[in-house]
Design an enzyme around this catalytic site. Structure first.
Site, PDB file in Angstrom:
ATOM      1  N   HIS A  63      45.980 -28.271 -15.834  1.00 18.13           N
ATOM      2  CA  HIS A  63      45.219 -26.765 -15.273  1.00 18.13           C
ATOM      3  C   HIS A  63      45.534 -26.336 -13.786  1.00 18.13           C
ATOM      4  O   HIS A  63      43.900 -25.775 -13.510  1.00 18.13           O
ATOM      5  CB  HIS A  63      44.273 -26.847 -16.010  1.00 18.13           C
ATOM      6  CG  HIS A  63      44.011 -26.797 -17.522  1.00 18.13           C
ATOM      7  ND1 HIS A  63      44.025 -27.947 -17.782  1.00 18.13           N
ATOM      8  CD2 HIS A  63      43.662 -25.878 -18.880  1.00 18.13           C
ATOM      9  CE1 HIS A  63      43.814 -27.694 -19.055  1.00 18.13           C
ATOM     10  NE2 HIS A  63      43.895 -26.577 -19.793  1.00 18.13           N
ATOM     11  N   GLY A  90      34.038 -31.060 -20.143  1.00 20.54           N
ATOM     12  CA  GLY A  90      35.506 -30.753 -20.804  1.00 20.54           C
ATOM     13  C   GLY A  90      34.908 -29.890 -21.785  1.00 20.54           C
ATOM     14  O   GLY A  90      36.011 -29.393 -22.612  1.00 20.54           O
ATOM     15  N   LEU A  94      33.283 -26.982 -22.774  1.00 24.88           N
ATOM     16  CA  LEU A  94      32.864 -25.994 -22.372  1.00 24.88           C
ATOM     17  C   LEU A  94      31.667 -25.908 -23.121  1.00 24.88           C
ATOM     18  O   LEU A  94      30.799 -25.962 -24.168  1.00 24.88           O
ATOM     19  CB  LEU A  94      33.380 -25.038 -22.798  1.00 24.88           C
ATOM     20  CG  LEU A  94      35.112 -25.075 -22.421  1.00 24.88           C
ATOM     21  CD1 LEU A  94      36.193 -23.692 -22.432  1.00 24.88           C
ATOM     22  CD2 LEU A  94      34.579 -25.114 -20.469  1.00 24.88           C
ATOM     23  N   GLU A 145      18.025 -26.567 -28.995  1.00 21.64           N
ATOM     24  CA  GLU A 145      18.274 -28.141 -29.600  1.00 21.64           C
ATOM     25  C   GLU A 145      19.611 -28.533 -28.340  1.00 21.64           C
ATOM     26  O   GLU A 145      19.707 -29.900 -28.079  1.00 21.64           O
ATOM     27  CB  GLU A 145      18.754 -28.582 -31.670  1.00 21.64           C
ATOM     28  CG  GLU A 145      17.674 -28.249 -32.338  1.00 21.64           C
ATOM     29  CD  GLU A 145      17.394 -27.287 -32.477  1.00 21.64           C
ATOM     30  OE1 GLU A 145      18.266 -25.775 -32.485  1.00 21.64           O
ATOM     31  OE2 GLU A 145      16.181 -26.474 -33.191  1.00 21.64           O
ATOM     32  N   PHE A 176      17.321 -31.824 -37.201  1.00 20.05           N
ATOM     33  CA  PHE A 176      18.530 -30.260 -36.342  1.00 20.05           C
ATOM     34  C   PHE A 176      19.240 -30.987 -35.164  1.00 20.05           C
ATOM     35  O   PHE A 176      19.711 -30.200 -34.111  1.00 20.05           O
ATOM     36  CB  PHE A 176      16.637 -29.546 -35.819  1.00 20.05           C
ATOM     37  CG  PHE A 176      16.952 -29.148 -37.579  1.00 20.05           C
ATOM     38  CD1 PHE A 176      16.963 -27.919 -38.097  1.00 20.05           C
ATOM     39  CD2 PHE A 176      15.209 -28.958 -37.357  1.00 20.05           C
ATOM     40  CE1 PHE A 176      16.984 -28.298 -39.217  1.00 20.05           C
ATOM     41  CE2 PHE A 176      14.810 -28.303 -38.349  1.00 20.05           C
ATOM     42  CZ  PHE A 176      14.681 -27.539 -39.261  1.00 20.05           C
ATOM     43  N   ASP A 206       9.814 -29.190 -48.848  1.00 21.00           N
ATOM     44  CA  ASP A 206      10.651 -28.491 -47.857  1.00 21.00           C
ATOM     45  C   ASP A 206      12.290 -28.089 -48.201  1.00 21.00           C
ATOM     46  O   ASP A 206      12.501 -27.045 -47.618  1.00 21.00           O
ATOM     47  CB  ASP A 206      10.334 -28.611 -46.543  1.00 21.00           C
ATOM     48  CG  ASP A 206       9.190 -28.051 -45.626  1.00 21.00           C
ATOM     49  OD1 ASP A 206       9.328 -27.556 -46.184  1.00 21.00           O
ATOM     50  OD2 ASP A 206       9.099 -28.871 -44.512  1.00 21.00           O
TER      51      ASP A 206
END
Lengths: 618, 618
Positions: free
Chosen positions: B28, B114, B116, B359, B384, B416
């Site tokens: 790049h 790498g 992003l 998280e 999660f 739950d």
């Protein structure tokens, strides 16, 4: 209708939330009570929804992004006359659809919530459909918690909703100040939310969330918006209306003490049986999506001998599907010239949604589009789908019909290095309820599988390759999800090689090497990794003395090797070699990296030789 | 130093980026060229870094969040005299540490980037350590791309950096307008970024990113900030300095055409060999973290017969570790009273970081803290952690030393419902390079494993249970990562039951049932799912005629069952039954749900009976 009615209705919703959680012995009454006034006004005046016809395409959508406020949602159903008190009180009981968090086990629930930060981005997908595909008048109402505003996915939703001008999206922020263990980052600082969300281009309105008139005015103002989403930032109190709960810490996710429940209900004015006539959408206002083929499907065809990357075939097939079916839509995470979804985007720009580099929003939008009846295909690098795993997991609970494509599988991508290599995607996608996991080695095979994905319910995943590979199959061949292809087979086969994707090509070379040594090897292209073609694998293992080599461009755990072991367990004696990527790769050419990872033709042939030598010495 | 020098240095960085990518045939260069002036000023005047002593705790941190600009980073190394031209030109070659995207294979790189949207949140972790643990003077500089601002994780970083007052964090936004396939959401609208980031409480400065004097003033202003992070929003041009690349679409991630490379380098003023004397940090300014035990470790002890949830034992053990070791820190995603990391938070508040419901930021902060030498433990519900899978994957490439805890495993959580049930975490965590995956069934076992996690390099994961379970092991017993425990064993054993976590308790009940019928069953507590104790499993299978039942509270794919199959492959004849969660669970009591999922004692006993009946009939 008026302030007194709204107050009474809200008190009923609160009392019912307390009663439901009390009957369950668990749940989140206090998080329900804070938003009761907001929902009372919505249900009785603004929501357009036919509870007798949840499939009516003109219905508004109501998403509880704060899914733990399920007692409030179910209390709304009771207030709408849709469920009985008995059904309400089945909350959280085994077999009841009124689960701890909402799921589409209830016919009026579009998507499962309960993992925070998902309802709003999914709402963006529903609103995208309304505004940009259907020109429809339905609105998407999303009840958000203030704690979940910490999730980055909420900000992905905020930016995309503004970018796409979703005036049909109304977020209602229940700013009750208290999270699970402590005050949120911003407490009751409504200005903090207003400045942040406003800076992204939203229409924002601050209200007292316990003042029905203010709420009423805010909803009315939201409906005026055409091109900006609205967030109503409502200052509320958790546990509102009960002296010993209101705005107190330590009551998150807890039912009222059984001995205090009566007092709580009494403070809320006792049980009520108000029923609201919810406004139905206008007759004929909605238009269901035209499903299935409207034109002949002309899949691309590639000649044996050509070299074509399976990712390119994905793009070609998707474009063809888009021409034949008007319900197919595509999304990408700003890598469409790598995944080749750009071929669809160029041909059908009105059905392509650029999600920029926001994979969670991409998945969520796909779920929202699936709710509206579309057939979404969402693509990015296989590695970057890991970014959206929680959304994929929840989409399975939602029963969403999604097609995902992960390109740039494994070390075969070459020079870009490990950050760009999908090496855990097979494990991740296999462990999704009801998923199909496909990894073709050939462009014609890819095209056939893409077509089948469009018709399949649930979550289907296809993994494509960066490099060009030789065409192995003719364009007319059928490939079904759950099948496999035996590429080399004879009565003399003494070892089975199981491969998928790039390793199919390595396996064929290995078989040629072995053949030159007088060893016949059976080669199975296990392109359907889930469901896997257990019958073919078993037959191959049995025919080759239980000698099986599996080669895959993936970490050793959870991929093709273990899928094959699961299929072969209990199938008699097995001599097994598993070639997978075990060391951390770096940069290099595809060939160098596959060789270093021990998954190239030479390694496969060696593993076969070892198995044969072992049998001879035994 | 001055404008002319900075310009010359920036041109060298550009030319070297072009040359490196040219030598590699990929990479790049254009995304490197846009940020060259920004980095030239930073390297020559502001960065304090001892290239001869990368472990110096007083060094600044420089993170390329836009990791694809690696040619620029490596060109900086050459300009700093740290690497030769030959090393630069080994870019992306097999075996070179100068990979396609930066990784700690290079000693000056702290973390792999790498994927992003990760560098900035990781920088938040490094800055948290400097400001809140060390009172240190180092600064954290993060070069961000504009495309990656679409990632929600960037906004998690923005909100947390402001919340924690990280004046030592400076983000440099290379606003070059062009993403991979198109213009970004905001193009060159620097005000859009300024309003958004500013609304979160950051100090923002807009500059012309090709004007060294403006850049110089901006860095100087950033250094004045004590309690606010700074973002420098730099308007730049992709491909800057080369007529046929500058601000053109279609050149993302492509080297310059070989026949045009000479022209490009010429337009940039040709090759140069400027070397910058990078400023070293003040002698003795940094203080390395005190590693290891500073006091005796007094792990909690539980009496056999007590009932204690393993999640509570996690909290107790973590608190004890925190008392014995000053390098241990804890993070949680605002569920610390569920995971029980609150026990640590109460005892050692100065080393606990609340990450709210974010998280990804939690994982990234843990990586940043690990870079500074701390021993981070990060916890949330197992379900999660899926939110942060991309961060976990990248942390493995970073070689980070992390300890993760996922509570509320499987259907045993009860009411739950599925959104809160960790049912894919074992598959996800096993498919992480170099990971350990632990799932204890007992609080004493949990405590021992938590202590070992602190000493283990790489990524360790412990999965804990919501419900209380009986204490099985005495407090003095040792449990090592990679081990297992045989809980029932006799010479008459005819079937092996392999279990972990909640299913250990079910397996024991099943063995009791079978015992009453005169069938001896061996029960293996396979608490270490990766690495798995293959020797014990093989011995058990061999001793019981190859009859093995595995029961786990997880989807069928990628968990204990497949780990056991991988361990047992090639171990002779196997009769295998795998009990796992295959249908979508709802709400209910733990017992009801385990029974419905087919993983309770009765189902385990039945599976054993079936295997025995099959052998008899064979």
């Amino acid at each position: 209708m008026g302030v007194d009615f709204w107050h009474e209705l809200a008190q009923q919703l609160r009392a019912d939330s307390v009663r439901a959680a009390g009957a369950a012995g668990s749940g989140h009454p206090t998080s329900s009570m804070s938003a009761a006034d907001l929902m009372a006004v919505l249900l009785s005046k603004y929501l357009r929804y036919d509870f007798d016809d949840p499939e009516n395409p003109a219905n508004d959508h109501l998403v509880f992004s704060k899914g733990h406020a399920s007692p409030l949602l179910y209390s709304l159903y009771r207030a709408a006359g849709a469920i009985s008190d008995e059904e309400l009180l089945s909350f959280r009981k085994f077999g009841s659809p009124f689960q701890g968090h909402p799921t589409p086990a209830i016919k009026w629930v579009d998507v499962a919530t309960g993992s925070l930060g998902q309802g709003l981005p999914i709402g963006v997908g529903m609103a995208l459909a309304g505004k940009h595909l259907e020109g429809a008048s339905y609105r998407v109402w999303v009840l958000c918690g203030d704690s979940e505003m910490a999730e980055g996915s909420m900000w992905e939703a905020v930016e995309h909703a503004a970018y796409y001008g979703l005036g049909n999206l109304i977020a209602i922020l229940d700013m009750n100040r208290l999270g699970q263990t402590r005050e949120t980052m911003y407490g009751w600082d409504g200005g903090a939310y207003e400045r942040r969300v406003g800076a992204f281009g939203w229409h924002t309105i601050q209200v007292d969330g316990h003042d029905p008139e203010e709420i009423d005015r805010a909803y009315a103002a939201a409906l005026e918006e055409q091109d900006r989403p609205t967030m109503i930032i409502a200052r509320t109190k958790k546990g509102r209306g009960v002296s010993f709960l209101e705005d107190r810490e330590g009551f998150h996710g807890k039912p009222v003490d059984p001995e205090k429940e009566e007092q709580a209900v009494e403070e809320l004015g006792g049980e009520r049986n108000l029923v609201v006539e919810v406004r139905k959408p206008e007759e004929g206002a909605g238009r269901a999506v035209e499903k299935g083929l409207s034109d002949e499907l002309k899949l691309p065809a590639y000649e044996v001998g050509e070299e074509v990357a399976t990712r390119a075939a994905y793009g070609d097939a998707l474009k063809a599907l888009g021409a034949a079916r008007r319900d197919v839509v595509a999304l990408d995470g700003e890598v469409s010239n790598s995944t080749y979804s750009e071929k669809f985007a160029e041909a059908h720009p009105e059905r392509y949604f650029e999600m920029f580099i926001a994979e969670q929003q991409m998945l969520a939008a796909a779920v929202g589009l699936s709710v509206r009846g579309y057939v979404p295909f969402a693509s990015t690098f296989a590695a970057f789908l890991t970014r959206a795993y929680d959304f994929i997991r929840m989409a399975a609970i939602s029963g969403a019909n999604l097609r995902l494509c992960g390109s740039h599988a494994g070390v075969s991508i070459g020079e870009d290095g490990p950050s760009q290599m999908g090496l855990e995607d097979l494990a991740m996608m296999r462990a999704v309820h009801g998923s199909a996991v496909l990894h073709p080695s050939d462009p014609n095979q890819t095209a056939r599988l893409v077509a089948q994905m469009a018709d399949r319910e649930g979550i289907s995943y296809i993994r494509t390759l960066r490099p060009k590979t030789p065409v192995l199959y003719s364009a007319g061949e059928e490939f079904r999800i759950g099948g496999s292809r035996v590429l080399r087979e004879s009565d003399e086969d003494r070892v089975t090689i199981v491969a998928a994707g790039i390793t199919v090509h390595e396996a064929l070379r290995a078989a040629d090497e072995l053949h030159d040594e007088g060893v016949a090897a059976r080669v199975v292209d296990a392109y359907s990794i889930k469901p896997i073609d257990a019958a073919t694998l078993k037959a191959a293992a049995q025919a080759t003395g239980g000698r099986v080599v599996v080669a895959e461009d993936h970490w050793p755990e959870g991929g093709l090797g273990e899928a094959a072991l699961s299929a072969l367990a209990g199938n008699g004696e097995l001599e097994f070699r598993h070639l997978a990527v075990s060391g951390m790769p770096g940069s290099g050419s595809p060939g160098e990296l596959m060789d270093a990872a021990g998954i190239s033709a030479g390694h496969i042939a060696n593993a076969a030789r070892e198995l044969l030598a072992k049998s001879r010495s035994a």
